[in-house]
Write a protein that holds these residues in place. Structure first.
Motif, short mmCIF file in Angstrom:
data_model
loop_
_atom_site.label_atom_id
_atom_site.label_comp_id
_atom_site.label_asym_id
_atom_site.label_seq_id
_atom_site.Cartn_x
_atom_site.Cartn_y
_atom_site.Cartn_z
N SER A 76 3.50 18.53 -13.48
CA SER A 76 4.61 19.10 -14.24
C SER A 76 4.30 19.15 -15.73
O SER A 76 4.59 20.13 -16.42
N SER A 77 3.65 18.09 -16.22
CA SER A 77 3.28 18.05 -17.64
C SER A 77 2.24 19.11 -17.96
O SER A 77 2.30 19.76 -19.01
N LYS A 78 1.27 19.30 -17.06
CA LYS A 78 0.26 20.33 -17.27
C LYS A 78 0.89 21.72 -17.31
O LYS A 78 0.52 22.56 -18.14
N LYS A 79 1.84 21.95 -16.39
CA LYS A 79 2.52 23.24 -16.35
C LYS A 79 3.30 23.48 -17.63
O LYS A 79 3.26 24.58 -18.21
N ARG A 80 4.01 22.45 -18.09
CA ARG A 80 4.78 22.58 -19.32
C ARG A 80 3.87 22.82 -20.52
O ARG A 80 4.19 23.63 -21.40
N LEU A 81 2.72 22.13 -20.54
CA LEU A 81 1.77 22.32 -21.63
C LEU A 81 1.25 23.76 -21.66
O LEU A 81 1.12 24.37 -22.72
N GLY B 183 0.83 -1.21 0.00
CA GLY B 183 0.00 0.00 0.00
C GLY B 183 0.86 1.25 0.00
O GLY B 183 0.58 2.21 -0.73
N ASN B 184 1.90 1.25 0.82
CA ASN B 184 2.81 2.40 0.85
C ASN B 184 3.50 2.60 -0.50
O ASN B 184 3.66 3.73 -0.97
N GLN B 185 3.89 1.49 -1.11
CA GLN B 185 4.54 1.58 -2.42
C GLN B 185 3.60 2.16 -3.46
O GLN B 185 3.97 3.02 -4.25
N LEU B 186 2.35 1.70 -3.45
CA LEU B 186 1.37 2.21 -4.41
C LEU B 186 1.10 3.69 -4.18
O LEU B 186 0.92 4.46 -5.13
N ARG B 187 1.07 4.10 -2.90
CA ARG B 187 0.86 5.52 -2.61
C ARG B 187 2.03 6.36 -3.11
O ARG B 187 1.85 7.46 -3.63
N ASN B 188 3.24 5.82 -2.96
CA ASN B 188 4.41 6.54 -3.47
C ASN B 188 4.36 6.66 -4.99
O ASN B 188 4.69 7.71 -5.55
N VAL B 189 3.96 5.58 -5.65
CA VAL B 189 3.83 5.61 -7.11
C VAL B 189 2.77 6.62 -7.52
O VAL B 189 2.95 7.39 -8.47
N TYR B 190 1.65 6.63 -6.77
CA TYR B 190 0.57 7.56 -7.09
C TYR B 190 1.05 9.01 -6.96
O TYR B 190 0.79 9.86 -7.82
N ARG B 191 1.78 9.30 -5.87
CA ARG B 191 2.29 10.66 -5.67
C ARG B 191 3.27 11.06 -6.78
O ARG B 191 3.27 12.20 -7.25
N LYS B 192 4.10 10.10 -7.19
CA LYS B 192 5.05 10.38 -8.27
C LYS B 192 4.31 10.68 -9.57
O LYS B 192 4.63 11.64 -10.28
N LEU B 193 3.30 9.87 -9.88
CA LEU B 193 2.54 10.09 -11.11
C LEU B 193 1.78 11.41 -11.05
O LEU B 193 1.68 12.13 -12.05
N GLU B 194 1.25 11.72 -9.87
CA GLU B 194 0.52 12.98 -9.71
C GLU B 194 1.46 14.17 -9.91
O GLU B 194 1.10 15.16 -10.56
#
Length: 218
Positions: free
Chosen positions: A94-99, A78-89
């Motif tokens: 960052s992608s939205k800002k660059r766009l 669960g902690n790993q998935l939350r870390n992955v989620y935060r990274k993707l978020e």
């Protein structure tokens, strides 16, 4: 009767994780290889499947003494998935800002390029100038042979090549003389070898013919 479909890699990963979550225990690899078939994962593929889970931080691995143990708890996953989620978020933001930045740049670049009669006339004039430039460039290429600078470079290249050729000729004469002195009894064989490689009685230093002056100034 149709042949039973084997499990995909992702399905095998899920099955192996079930073993860890259901027991919440520590395992040796050989123990996992025995437990895997009960979940439909053949023992030969257990090692690679477990290693892929370790690479993704879904299973922990550590060496204790001489043995290597594997384990995974639901809370760890669960902690790993939350870390992955935060990274993707974070990546998404960052992608939205660059766009947004690129969209602003695009709008800025469009300013002054709106369609107008003046812009069309300027583009037409630019195209005409480019065509004239290409014509003049082609004409200049036709006179390249009479270019004084090109003539001098060619002359210099000829002189360099002439000097190099005569240095090699001198080296060949030196080697022939050395062979004659070193192996006088093999004179006939040496002469045959020289003729085979193109060194005959006419072989001599090259003479540099006079180069006519450039006609560029005519």
């Amino acid at each position: 009767m149709s042949k039973k479909r084997g499990l995909s890699l992702e399905e095998k990963r899920e099955k192996m994780l079930q073993i860890f979550y259901e027991s919440q225990d520590f395992f040796l690899l050989k123990e996992l290889e025995k437990s895997g078939p009960r979940k439909g994962v053949i023992s030969q593929s257990v090692k690679d499947v477990v290693q892929s889970l370790v690479d993704d931080d879904l299973v922990s691995k550590d060496k204790i003494g001489t043995s290597v143990y594997f384990w995974s708890l639901p809370s760890c996953a669960g902690n790993q998935l939350r870390n992955v989620y935060r990274k993707l978020e974070s990546d998404l933001q960052s992608s939205k800002k660059r766009l947004s930045e690129l969209a602003d740049q695009c709008d800025e670049l469009k300013k002054g390029r709106e369609e107008s009669d003046e812009r069309e006339e300027a583009l037409a004039e630019l195209k005409s100038i480019e065509q004239k430039y290409n014509v003049l460039k082609d004409e200049m290429g036709q006179y390249a042979d009479n270019d004084p600078a090109a003539f001098e470079k060619t002359k210099e290249a000829i002189e360099v090549a002439h000097g190099a050729a005569n240095r090699w000729t001198d080296n060949i004469f030196t080697v022939r003389q050395w062979c004659s002195n070193k192996f006088p009894e093999a004179k006939e064989q040496l002469e045959n070898m020289y003729r085979e490689v193109g060194i005959n009685d006419d072989f001599d230093y090259l003479e540099l013919s006079a180069v006519p002056p450039s006609s560029a100034g005519d």
